[in-house]
Design an enzyme around this catalytic site. Structure first.
Site, PDB file in Angstrom:
ATOM      1  N   GLY A 135       0.817  -1.193   0.000  1.00 47.59           N
ATOM      2  CA  GLY A 135       0.000   0.000   0.000  1.00 47.59           C
ATOM      3  C   GLY A 135       0.859   1.254   0.000  1.00 47.59           C
ATOM      4  O   GLY A 135       2.061   1.213   0.265  1.00 47.59           O
ATOM      5  N   CYS A 136       0.239   2.359  -0.309  1.00 44.64           N
ATOM      6  CA  CYS A 136       0.976   3.616  -0.441  1.00 44.64           C
ATOM      7  C   CYS A 136       1.506   4.104   0.902  1.00 44.64           C
ATOM      8  O   CYS A 136       2.692   4.423   1.035  1.00 44.64           O
ATOM      9  CB  CYS A 136       0.113   4.667  -1.112  1.00 44.64           C
ATOM     10  SG  CYS A 136      -1.546   4.840  -0.429  1.00 44.64           S
ATOM     11  N   TYR A 137       0.640   4.165   1.919  1.00 43.40           N
ATOM     12  CA  TYR A 137       1.123   4.613   3.235  1.00 43.40           C
ATOM     13  C   TYR A 137       2.188   3.678   3.783  1.00 43.40           C
ATOM     14  O   TYR A 137       3.220   4.131   4.294  1.00 43.40           O
ATOM     15  CB  TYR A 137      -0.029   4.707   4.229  1.00 43.40           C
ATOM     16  CG  TYR A 137      -0.969   5.876   4.046  1.00 43.40           C
ATOM     17  CD1 TYR A 137      -0.521   7.187   4.212  1.00 43.40           C
ATOM     18  CD2 TYR A 137      -2.310   5.686   3.744  1.00 43.40           C
ATOM     19  CE1 TYR A 137      -1.396   8.270   4.079  1.00 43.40           C
ATOM     20  CE2 TYR A 137      -3.185   6.766   3.622  1.00 43.40           C
ATOM     21  CZ  TYR A 137      -2.725   8.053   3.786  1.00 43.40           C
ATOM     22  OH  TYR A 137      -3.585   9.109   3.666  1.00 43.40           O
ATOM     23  N   THR A 193       4.330   1.928   2.231  1.00 43.21           N
ATOM     24  CA  THR A 193       5.593   2.119   1.527  1.00 43.21           C
ATOM     25  C   THR A 193       6.370   3.286   2.117  1.00 43.21           C
ATOM     26  O   THR A 193       7.548   3.156   2.492  1.00 43.21           O
ATOM     27  CB  THR A 193       5.337   2.361   0.026  1.00 43.21           C
ATOM     28  OG1 THR A 193       4.720   1.199  -0.523  1.00 43.21           O
ATOM     29  CG2 THR A 193       6.631   2.665  -0.706  1.00 43.21           C
TER      30      THR A 193
END
Lengths: 371, 371, 371, 371
Positions: free
Chosen positions: B172-174, B176
C-alpha cells in the site's frame, strides 16, 4: 543511491560517431533550466557536461533542484570544457549578448528565450523595450517550431554537420500552443479576424521571487494580464503572417488580439482562438486541413473533443481541436501544451534532435502524467 | 501522430531471449491502472497485450485515459491471448477470487491491491471486513517492497523461471512511505513507541465518483480520516514487527497509532514517524543506520533536509529523513513518495522486474517532475 | 457553543413591522443552498423557518454543511409552517413544477435555477431540452439582475406588498458576470460582434458526485466545455438583445459565441468579452459609459486595472473593466464575480431585499475574503 | 459604488455612548493587516481612523488590498490623529520597540506578533534570536486567548476604563489551534507525553516575496519545516505548562515535539496532538472534559467527527475533537482554525472586544465560507 549514469557513451549520431553529444546549459537554475536537466540527463545521445548559474561554485544540483538529486550533477558559474551545443535559459536581452561568441566558437545554440525568435529587429524595441545588439544574427536563426519549420531545422543541421554551428530561437509557450492551433487555418488563408484568449499556469512566470506569484496570491483566483501588450503577440503575428503569406488572410494575422490569463495551476497552457473565417467552411473541410497538417506529427494529436492541459502534463505532446460553430459561423480552435516541455525545454530538445540528425523524439518519449 | 510503438515482439519463452514479456492489466480504468499503462507502455522489455475494464468492448484507451491517446491501446472486458504476467488493479476482495486461477494457468501475478499483502488470514476480517477466500495462497505471496524483501522477490523469480508462477502483493501507499522511513530503526530494534502522522494527496482514494472527493470539497481544506481504523495500519505493523523480530522493539511495532490526513493535492504521500527510542541515540548513529540501509538502493535517497513530496512527483523515487531531537530525545523520521508510482504502479513494476530477472530500474528511469 | 440566534424578532421592514420575514429554502443541500443558509441565517430582517432536502428528517444542518453547525438549523423533507418567501435551489425543470402552487399560496419565490429566467418558452426545449410546463407564468417573472431590472423588482415588490406574490428568476452565474461587463456597451448600441470567453471555478457544477469533478481530475488542468451549446448562452443573448433593443447592436447580441472553461479553483467566474464595436470609440467615452452605469451601484465597481476573481471572493461584489485596444480597435470587457454569491445566492438575496422593500445591501455587507 | 460608511464617531468614554472606538492599524499591508481592515471596517463599534505601511503616502487601500477597494480607506506612513487602540501587525522585534511609547500615550495595544506573548524574557533570545528591549513590559501583557485568559482580559479592560491602557499579546496561529485542542487535557493533568503534528496553509508565512513560497513551489507538495525549532513551540509549552501547573502533567508540557507542515492551501491550520495520558481514560470522561471547557464558548465547537479546516474558513470559529484509541490507549486531539482569523486578526478583535467591554463576538459573526 547511485547517480543516473552519464557514461561517455558510444552513441551513433551523425557528428559524434564515437560518443555522446556534449551539451551545456547556461542558466540552469530556473524552471526551464530544471526541465532541460531533467530531460537531457536521460537523453540517450547526450552527455550533460556543464550547468551554469550565477555565483554557483560547484553547488550540487539538489541545492537548486531537489528533485534532480540523483543526477549527481553540479552547477558552476561558467561552462568549462568543450561543448557541442548549449541551451540558453536566460532573461531576455542576456542571450543576445552571448550568442555571437558561442557561434564563433563553433557551438550550436538553442536559445530558449525570445532574443532570436523575431525576424524584424524593430520588434525588439517595440515589444521588449531593447534594441537588439546583434540584429545581423537574426537572419541566421531558425524559429524552432518543428511542425512549421522542420525543413529549415534540418537544413541548418546539415550545415552544422559541415562545420557551421546552428542557432535556434526556441518558441515561446503561448505562441507554441497558439500557432499549432491556428497554423492549418492560416496556411489555408481562411482567417479574417482573430481573437486569442489563453490561459496559463504560473510556472511560465519563472522562479524569481515576486509577491504577486506567491501561492496565497495565485490560488483560488484568475485574472487577465498583459492586456494588449503581451510580448508573445509579436511572435504569434510573425508566424501566422508567414504561414498566410500570399493568401487573403495575410493581413488578418496582424492586429489580432491576444489576451493571456493566469490561472491557479503550475503547468499547462490552453490557447483558444476565436476566428471569423474569410468564407464559410464546413466541419469536414476543417477536419481535412488539420489531418493533413498533423497526422504524421509525433507530438501533435488532433482530437475530437475539447482537450485539457492535464492530457499533456509533463510531456512534449500537444493536442489540437478545431470546430465550426453552426450558429455563428465562427471557428473555434484550441491548443494545449505543457508550457515547460512542448512550450520550452522539450521543444528546444526536439529542435536540437533535428539539428543533430537524431530521432526527433529522442529523449522526449515520456507519456503525459495524469492524474 | 503515430502510436508509441510496441514492437510486435516475439516473446514467450521463460527467459524471453527472443522477445518481450507479454503483460496484461486487469482493472485498467482507475488511477493505478492508468499509471501501469503509462509506465509499461514505455517499458523496454514489456509488450502490453491486454487491458481490461468492466463492460469495455474495444474502447480506445483515450476514452478512459485521455493522456494515453498516443499509445493506441484499447480496453476489453477480458484478457484474450496469452500473457506471461498480469497486474491486478482491482477493489479489495476481487483479486483474492481471481488469483488462484491465474496462477494455475501459469501466469505470474502482481496484485496492486491488499488481498495478498497480509500474512495472517485473521487480519482480513479484522481490518478489511471480509474472510479471505484463499488463505492457503497467502503464504505463497511475497510482500513486494524490494528494499525489504528483495531476496524473496529474486527467489520467486528463480522459481518462476523454473515454471512456478510468482505472486506479489504490492504494498500500500502509506506502508511504503512509512516502512521505508522506519525500517532501519525497526531492524536495529530501537523503536519503543511509535506515532505515525501521514499526509496524502487524494488520488489514493481512487477514481470512483464520491461527493467528498469533489474538487470543491477537497480544495483549501485538510482533515484527518480513518481515525484509529485505517486498513494500512495492519500492513505497517506486520512489516515493522517482522523487521524488529528478536529485538527489544518487537512489541512496539504492534499498537502503533497511524493517523492519515487528506490534503489538497493530487499525488504524494508524506509520512512522519514520531518515535520514542528504546535507548538514547546520537545523530551519527542514526545517519549510519540509514546510510547502511539505503546507500545502494536505486530509488531511496537519504536526505539531510526535510523532504517534500514534490521532490519525487511522477517518479519511483523516495526520500527518507531521520533526526534526533536533542530537546526531547525523540526521533523524527519522514518518508516521501509519489503514491501512484513508488506507492503503487512503479513499485509493482520494480518487483516485476526482479521477478523477471530484468534490471530493477527498467522502465522506471524517469526523474521526478518539478515544479 | 450557542446557536446563532434566530429570534422571532421584532424587525422593522416595510412589510413586516412586527417581525422578521419568514423564509424557507427548498433544496438546501447543495452549494447554492448552503450559501443561502450562510447568508440568510445572518440576515438582519430574515428568520429562516425551514430548510428542505430529499429524504431529510430533521437532520442537523452540519450533517450536510459542516461549516454551518453553529446555526443549529435542521433539514426536513418539506417546509412546514408558514413562509413569506422561499428560495428554490433545485435542478432545472423541478422548480417549474412547483412555482405555480407556491404563488397560489401567496408565497413570493426567488428561483435560483433557470426555469423562470427566459422570456421565450421556445428557449426551454432549444437550450434545456424540456417543454416548460407553465409558460403562462414566464411573463410574470422578473429576471433578477438588480443592476438591469431594479425598477421591475421594486414594482413587483410593491405588488407583493399589495397582496400579489412576486416571482424572481435569479440569473445564472456566467450571465451575471457577462451581462454586467457588457451592459453599458449593449445599451449604447455599440456591440457589433461578440465573443465571450469565460473561466469558472468548479463549484458552479454543483455538489453531485461526478467522476469528472473529482479533485484529481480538475486539479492542474484547464479545459473548455459546453462548446457552442452552453445553456447560459440563451440568457446572455436575451439580456443583451433587450438592452440593445432599438440600436444598431440589436442583432449583434444574437449569434454570439460563448466559450466557458473549467479551471482548478472552487469559486469565481471571470468573463472576458471581446467585442468589435459598431464604430470607433475612445477610451474616454467608454469610461463615461461605465461610470454612468455603475457609479451608484453598491455591488459593482469599475476598475482601472485587470480584475481578479480573488478580489471578490465570498462576497456579493463584482468588478468590471473595459478597454479599447488601440492596435485592433476591439473592445475588451472583463467582469468578475463569486459565482456562488453575486452569481447565485447573494444575487437572489439582493433581489429579495428589493422585493421586500429592505435595504438592497441587507445581509450582503461582508467584504471579500483575501488571500 | 459608495464606500462602506465609517461614521465620523466621537468615541472615547468607557461606554462609548456617543461614538465609536477609534482604532489604528500599524502594519496594514500584510495578510494579517488586510484581515484586520476587513473585519474592523465592518465592526459595529469601531471607526478605523488610520492605516500605516512603510513609505505609504495616502495610497488607496486597493493598491495593496484590491479586495478592500470599497472601504475607500487609505494608507499613510504614520498614524495621525487620536486613537483609542492600535493593532500592531509588524515583524517580530519591531513591536517591542514601539509599544512602551504607545502605552505611555494611553493607547491600548493589541499586538498580533510574538513580542508580548512570552512571559520569560529568556525565551526571546532562545527562540527568536533577539534580546527583548523591554522585558519590564512583559509582565503587563495578557496572552490574548480568551478561552484560557478571559478573566485577565476583562480585568485589564476594567483597568483600561479606569485609565490604564491594556496590552494584549495575541497568540500565534499554531498555538491557538494546539492549545485549544489540548487545554482540557492539560488542565486535568492528564498529558504525559505530547507530540504535535500540525499542517498549515501558506498565508501564515506572510506576504513577503520569497521564492520558496511561489505558487509553483508550494502547489502539489507537502513538507515539514522548522524541524525541532519552530518558534511557536515556546508559546505552546508556556501555555500548556501554565494550564497543567500543580498537576502530574506539569513537566510533560515541556519537551514536547512540535512538527509543522506546509500544505498547498492558503488558509487553515489543523493541529493534531498525539498524547500518552498519565492514566487510562475513557471516552466518556474525555467528552465531559471537553464539554465543560467549551460548551459556553461562542467560537469553539467540540465535534464528534474528524474536523476539516474547510469547516471554519474565513471565520473566527474553531473546531475541537478528542478521541481515545482503544488499541493503544493514546489520546488524539485535533484543533482546526483559520490561521488568519481565529489564528490572528479575529482573535485579536475578540480580545479587543473583551478589553473594551463589547460583546465578545462583535464584528466576528460571519459564518465560515464553504465550499
Amino acid at each position: 543511491m547511485a547517480s543516473t549514469e552519464l557514461a561517455p557513451g558510444n552513441s551513433a549520431t551523425t557528428a559524434h560517431p564515437a560518443g555522446r553529444i556534449r551539451v551545456g546549459i547556461i542558466g540552469a537554475t530556473g524552471y526551464v533550466g530544471g526541465e532541460l536537466i531533467r530531460l537531457l540527463a536521460a537523453h540517450p545521445a547526450v552527455e550533460v557536461v556543464g550547468l551554469t548559474g550565477r555565483e554557483r561554485r560547484g553547488d550540487p544540483v539538489e541545492s537548486v533542484h531537489p528533485h534532480l538529486a540523483t543526477t549527481e550533477l553540479a552547477l558552476h558559474s561558467e561552462l568549462d570544457g568543450e561543448v557541442d551545443a548549449v541551451f540558453l535559459a536566460l532573461p531576455h536581452g542576456a542571450a543576445a549578448q552571448r550568442v555571437p561568441d558561442l557561434l564563433a566558437q563553433g557551438v550550436t545554440v538553442i536559445d530558449q528565450g525570445p532574443d532570436f525568435r523575431l525576424r524584424d529587429p524593430a520588434d525588439y524595441p517595440r515589444w521588449y523595450g531593447f534594441e537588439h545588439p546583434h540584429p545581423e544574427v537574426l537572419g541566421r536563426a531558425v524559429y524552432g517550431l518543428p511542425e512549421v519549420h522542420r525543413a529549415q531545422l534540418v537544413a541548418v543541421g546539415a550545415a552544422r554537420a559541415a562545420g557551421t554551428p546552428a542557432l535556434v530561437g526556441s518558441p515561446g509557450c503561448y505562441p507554441t500552443a497558439t500557432v499549432l492551433a491556428l497554423a492549418p487555418l492560416a496556411r489555408a488563408g481562411i482567417i479574417a479576424d482573430v481573437v486569442i484568449d489563453a490561459k496559463s499556469g504560473v510556472s511560465g512566470a519563472g522562479r524569481e521571487a515576486k509577491a504577486e506569484m506567491l501561492y496565497a496570491e495565485v490560488n483560488e483566483s484568475v485574472k487577465a494580464y498583459g492586456v494588449f501588450s503581451h510580448r508573445h503577440t509579436a511572435e504569434i503575428e510573425q508566424e501566422l503572417a508567414a504561414l498566410a503569406a500570399g493568401t487573403p488572410a495575410a493581413d488578418a494575422a496582424r492586429g489580432l488580439d491576444f489576451l493571456p490569463h493566469l490561472i491557479p495551476m503550475t503547468r499547462g497552457i490552453l490557447s483558444a482562438g476565436h476566428v471569423r473565417p474569410t468564407r464559410p467552411i464546413a466541419q469536414g473541410e476543417l477536419d481535412a486541413l488539420y489531418a493533413e497538417a498533423y497526422d504524421d506529427e509525433p507530438f501533435v494529436t488532433v482530437v475530437a473533443s475539447s482537450p485539457a492541459t492535464g492530457h499533456v502534463l509533463g510531456s512534449n505532446h500537444a493536442r489540437v481541436f478545431a470546430r465550426v460553430d453552426p450558429r455563428s459561423g465562427r471557428i473555434l480552435v484550441i491548443g494545449v501544451i505543457d508550457n515547460l516541455v512542448k512550450g520550452a525545454a522539450g521543444q528546444g530538445i526536439q529542435a536540437f534532435n533535428l539539428v543533430f540528425g537524431l530521432a526527433e523524439t529522442a529523449g522526449l518519449e515520456a507519456l503525459p502524467l495524469a492524474p
